[in-house]
Design a protein around this motif. Structure first.
Motif, mmCIF file in Angstrom:
data_model
loop_
_atom_site.group_PDB
_atom_site.id
_atom_site.type_symbol
_atom_site.label_atom_id
_atom_site.label_comp_id
_atom_site.label_asym_id
_atom_site.label_seq_id
_atom_site.Cartn_x
_atom_site.Cartn_y
_atom_site.Cartn_z
ATOM 1 N N VAL A 15 69.082 20.228 -21.672
ATOM 2 C CA VAL A 15 68.911 20.877 -20.369
ATOM 3 C C VAL A 15 67.487 21.405 -20.180
ATOM 4 C CG1 VAL A 15 71.339 21.519 -20.321
ATOM 5 C CG2 VAL A 15 69.652 23.174 -21.157
ATOM 6 N N LEU A 16 66.643 21.226 -21.166
ATOM 7 C CA LEU A 16 65.275 21.726 -21.092
ATOM 8 C C LEU A 16 64.363 20.730 -20.383
ATOM 9 C CD1 LEU A 16 64.863 23.097 -24.749
ATOM 10 C CD2 LEU A 16 65.522 24.381 -22.693
ATOM 11 N N THR A 17 63.383 21.271 -19.664
ATOM 12 C CA THR A 17 62.378 20.418 -19.035
ATOM 13 C C THR A 17 61.379 19.940 -20.090
ATOM 14 O OG1 THR A 17 60.855 22.235 -18.558
ATOM 15 C CG2 THR A 17 62.586 21.775 -16.927
ATOM 16 N N LYS A 18 60.466 19.096 -19.665
ATOM 17 C CA LYS A 18 59.466 18.563 -20.590
ATOM 18 C C LYS A 18 58.631 19.686 -21.205
ATOM 19 C CE LYS A 18 55.635 15.262 -20.851
ATOM 20 N NZ LYS A 18 54.824 14.257 -20.086
ATOM 21 N N LEU A 19 58.202 20.637 -20.374
ATOM 22 C CA LEU A 19 57.385 21.738 -20.888
ATOM 23 C C LEU A 19 58.209 22.675 -21.764
ATOM 24 C CD1 LEU A 19 55.129 22.640 -17.820
ATOM 25 C CD2 LEU A 19 54.515 21.357 -19.876
ATOM 26 N N GLU A 20 59.467 22.880 -21.395
ATOM 27 C CA GLU A 20 60.331 23.744 -22.200
ATOM 28 C C GLU A 20 60.625 23.113 -23.556
ATOM 29 O OE1 GLU A 20 62.570 25.685 -18.291
ATOM 30 O OE2 GLU A 20 63.519 24.079 -19.446
ATOM 31 N N ARG A 21 60.692 21.782 -23.582
ATOM 32 C CA ARG A 21 60.901 21.104 -24.862
ATOM 33 C C ARG A 21 59.679 21.252 -25.769
ATOM 34 N NH1 ARG A 21 64.109 15.486 -23.147
ATOM 35 N NH2 ARG A 21 66.004 16.555 -22.399
ATOM 36 N N ARG A 22 58.514 21.449 -25.155
ATOM 37 C CA ARG A 22 57.325 21.711 -25.953
ATOM 38 C C ARG A 22 57.460 23.052 -26.678
ATOM 39 N NH1 ARG A 22 51.842 21.521 -22.697
ATOM 40 N NH2 ARG A 22 52.579 19.386 -22.350
ATOM 41 N N THR A 38 54.332 37.347 -29.580
ATOM 42 C CA THR A 38 54.669 37.758 -28.223
ATOM 43 C C THR A 38 54.887 36.537 -27.344
ATOM 44 O OG1 THR A 38 52.370 37.771 -27.469
ATOM 45 C CG2 THR A 38 53.209 39.798 -28.510
ATOM 46 N N SER A 39 55.454 36.759 -26.154
ATOM 47 C CA SER A 39 55.653 35.647 -25.216
ATOM 48 C C SER A 39 54.322 35.024 -24.833
ATOM 49 C CB SER A 39 56.374 36.151 -23.962
ATOM 50 O OG SER A 39 57.677 36.558 -24.254
ATOM 51 N N GLY A 40 53.301 35.871 -24.677
ATOM 52 C CA GLY A 40 51.984 35.365 -24.332
ATOM 53 C C GLY A 40 51.417 34.455 -25.398
ATOM 54 N N THR A 41 51.589 34.859 -26.660
ATOM 55 C CA THR A 41 51.095 34.035 -27.771
ATOM 56 C C THR A 41 51.852 32.718 -27.850
ATOM 57 O OG1 THR A 41 50.522 36.023 -29.011
ATOM 58 C CG2 THR A 41 50.710 33.977 -30.256
ATOM 59 N N ILE A 42 53.167 32.779 -27.642
ATOM 60 C CA ILE A 42 53.987 31.562 -27.672
ATOM 61 C C ILE A 42 53.538 30.603 -26.567
ATOM 62 C CG2 ILE A 42 56.316 30.660 -27.315
ATOM 63 C CD1 ILE A 42 57.294 33.366 -28.569
ATOM 64 N N ALA A 43 53.300 31.149 -25.371
ATOM 65 C CA ALA A 43 52.845 30.317 -24.252
ATOM 66 C C ALA A 43 51.506 29.660 -24.571
ATOM 67 C CB ALA A 43 52.735 31.171 -22.989
ATOM 68 N N GLU A 44 50.620 30.444 -25.159
ATOM 69 C CA GLU A 44 49.294 29.924 -25.490
ATOM 70 C C GLU A 44 49.375 28.812 -26.528
ATOM 71 O OE1 GLU A 44 45.105 31.587 -27.451
ATOM 72 O OE2 GLU A 44 46.583 32.992 -26.626
ATOM 73 N N PRO A 50 53.275 31.497 -19.155
ATOM 74 C CA PRO A 50 54.242 32.547 -19.524
ATOM 75 C C PRO A 50 55.554 32.422 -18.759
ATOM 76 C CG PRO A 50 52.051 33.474 -19.293
ATOM 77 C CD PRO A 50 51.954 32.059 -18.794
ATOM 78 N N MET A 51 55.488 31.977 -17.499
ATOM 79 C CA MET A 51 56.707 31.803 -16.713
ATOM 80 C C MET A 51 57.612 30.735 -17.323
ATOM 81 S SD MET A 51 58.430 32.961 -14.230
ATOM 82 C CE MET A 51 57.189 33.923 -13.342
ATOM 83 N N THR A 52 57.006 29.686 -17.869
ATOM 84 C CA THR A 52 57.792 28.642 -18.526
ATOM 85 C C THR A 52 58.512 29.194 -19.745
ATOM 86 O OG1 THR A 52 56.227 26.950 -17.787
ATOM 87 C CG2 THR A 52 57.689 26.341 -19.580
ATOM 88 N N VAL A 53 57.846 30.077 -20.485
ATOM 89 C CA VAL A 53 58.475 30.708 -21.647
ATOM 90 C C VAL A 53 59.666 31.547 -21.203
ATOM 91 C CG1 VAL A 53 58.149 32.354 -23.527
ATOM 92 C CG2 VAL A 53 56.331 30.730 -22.962
ATOM 93 N N THR A 54 59.503 32.284 -20.098
ATOM 94 C CA THR A 54 60.602 33.097 -19.569
ATOM 95 C C THR A 54 61.792 32.224 -19.195
ATOM 96 O OG1 THR A 54 59.057 34.755 -18.717
ATOM 97 C CG2 THR A 54 61.270 34.717 -17.762
ATOM 98 N N ARG A 55 61.542 31.117 -18.499
ATOM 99 C CA ARG A 55 62.629 30.210 -18.114
ATOM 100 C C ARG A 55 63.297 29.601 -19.339
ATOM 101 N NH1 ARG A 55 58.925 28.462 -13.982
ATOM 102 N NH2 ARG A 55 58.401 26.646 -15.279
ATOM 103 N N PHE A 56 62.502 29.312 -20.354
ATOM 104 C CA PHE A 56 63.042 28.739 -21.589
ATOM 105 C C PHE A 56 64.096 29.658 -22.188
ATOM 106 C CE2 PHE A 56 62.772 28.770 -26.253
ATOM 107 C CZ PHE A 56 63.129 27.450 -26.560
ATOM 108 N N PHE A 57 63.774 30.941 -22.319
ATOM 109 C CA PHE A 57 64.727 31.878 -22.921
ATOM 110 C C PHE A 57 65.965 32.065 -22.055
ATOM 111 C CE2 PHE A 57 60.915 33.305 -25.325
ATOM 112 C CZ PHE A 57 61.424 33.076 -26.595
#
Length: 284
Positions: A15-22, A38-44, A50-57
């Motif tokens: 159910v994850l998008t291409k970016l979320e699968r990353r 942190t979420s910021g570090t994970i996004a980087e 960062p919004m993609t990280v939020t949607r992922f969780f």
């Protein structure tokens, strides 16, 4: 290591998008990254927003990254009886397949990281604080008391006014009432962290003491109190995680303090040798 969080990542992969699968791929490669980043570090590091990280969780069923982090911490290090039982059962299952070579590699990697930290600029600041303070105090919380005791015993051979704080008076008065203008406090602790650690660190800092904290990589409170945080990895695969890196780092600290103090160490050692002869503490 595959924890329940990683199992959930695999389960929701479709159910994850291409970016979320990353992001998912990053966590599969770094199973405990959620605990220490942190979420910021994970996004980087996953090269997403960062919004993609939020949607992922949210797709994994968590309200936020913080909620996911709390769940993983509870699984890996929680203190409830069911968690202890689970931890012991897992240890028994894995013990038969225990690979001492892997343990050695883990310890070697942890020690290597300690050496890397000692090359960073802030390490020289820590060495100077310990060498030049009028008084040095060290305390270890939970099972880290033995490291604080060993540090004080050895550091006391090379400089004067080194004290262990054990908190038996309940208020750490010896440090907090010390009138010396330059005081350095060394705190040693690992997850799940003693409640008094942050309180003592803040109180010491607010009273003008320099605070140095040796901890594991899960520590999320130390950096907001002091810039002198030595965060080092602990090894997996043990029921009680070893603190090889912290132990080794403290040895390096003593060595570097000796270099910083120079000839004054010789005088301090002479005084101690005279005391040893006076009381006859050694057979040879």
């Amino acid at each position: 290591m595959e924890n329940e969080f990683i199992a959930l990542v695999y389960d929701r992969h479709d159910v994850l998008t291409k970016l979320e699968r990353r992001i998912a791929a990053y966590f599969v490669a770094h199973p405990t990254a959620l605990v220490v980043e942190t979420s910021g570090t994970i996004a980087e590091r996953a090269h997403v927003s960062p919004m993609t990280v939020t949607r992922f969780f949210k797709k994994l069923g968590f309200d936020s990254a913080a909620a996911a982090k709390d769940a993983l911490k509870s699984e890996l290090y929680g203190s409830e009886m069911r968690t202890i039982g689970k931890r012991f059962d897992e240890f028994q299952r894995s013990r038969a397949a225990s690979d001492h070579s892997a343990h050695f590699q883990s310890a070697a990697a942890a020690t290597s990281r300690a050496c890397e930290v000692c090359q960073e600029p802030f390490w020289r600041d820590i060495v100077r604080l310990v060498a030049q303070a009028d008084s040095v105090y060290a305390t270890g919380f939970q099972t880290m008391g033995y490291l604080a005791n060993g540090l004080v015993q050895r550091l006391g051979y090379v400089r004067a006014n080194v004290h262990e704080l054990d908190g038996t008076d309940g208020v750490y008065a010896r440090l907090l009432t010390d009138p010396a203008p330059r005081r350095t406090l060394i705190i040693i602790d690992t997850y799940r962290y003693g409640r008094n650690g942050p309180v003592l660190a803040k109180a010491a800092r607010d009273r003008g003491a320099d605070v140095v904290i040796f901890c594991d990589e899960l520590c999320d409170w130390a950096a907001s109190i002091t810039p002198y945080v030595v965060a080092l990895p602990s090894e997996e695969g043990f029921f009680f995680r070893p603190t090889t890196a912290i132990h080794f780092s403290l040895n390096l600290l003593i060595q570097d303090v000796i270099d910083e103090l120079g000839d004054s160490v010789r005088e301090q050692m002479k005084l101690l040798s005279q005391a040893q002869e006076l009381f006859g503490q050694y057979m040879k």
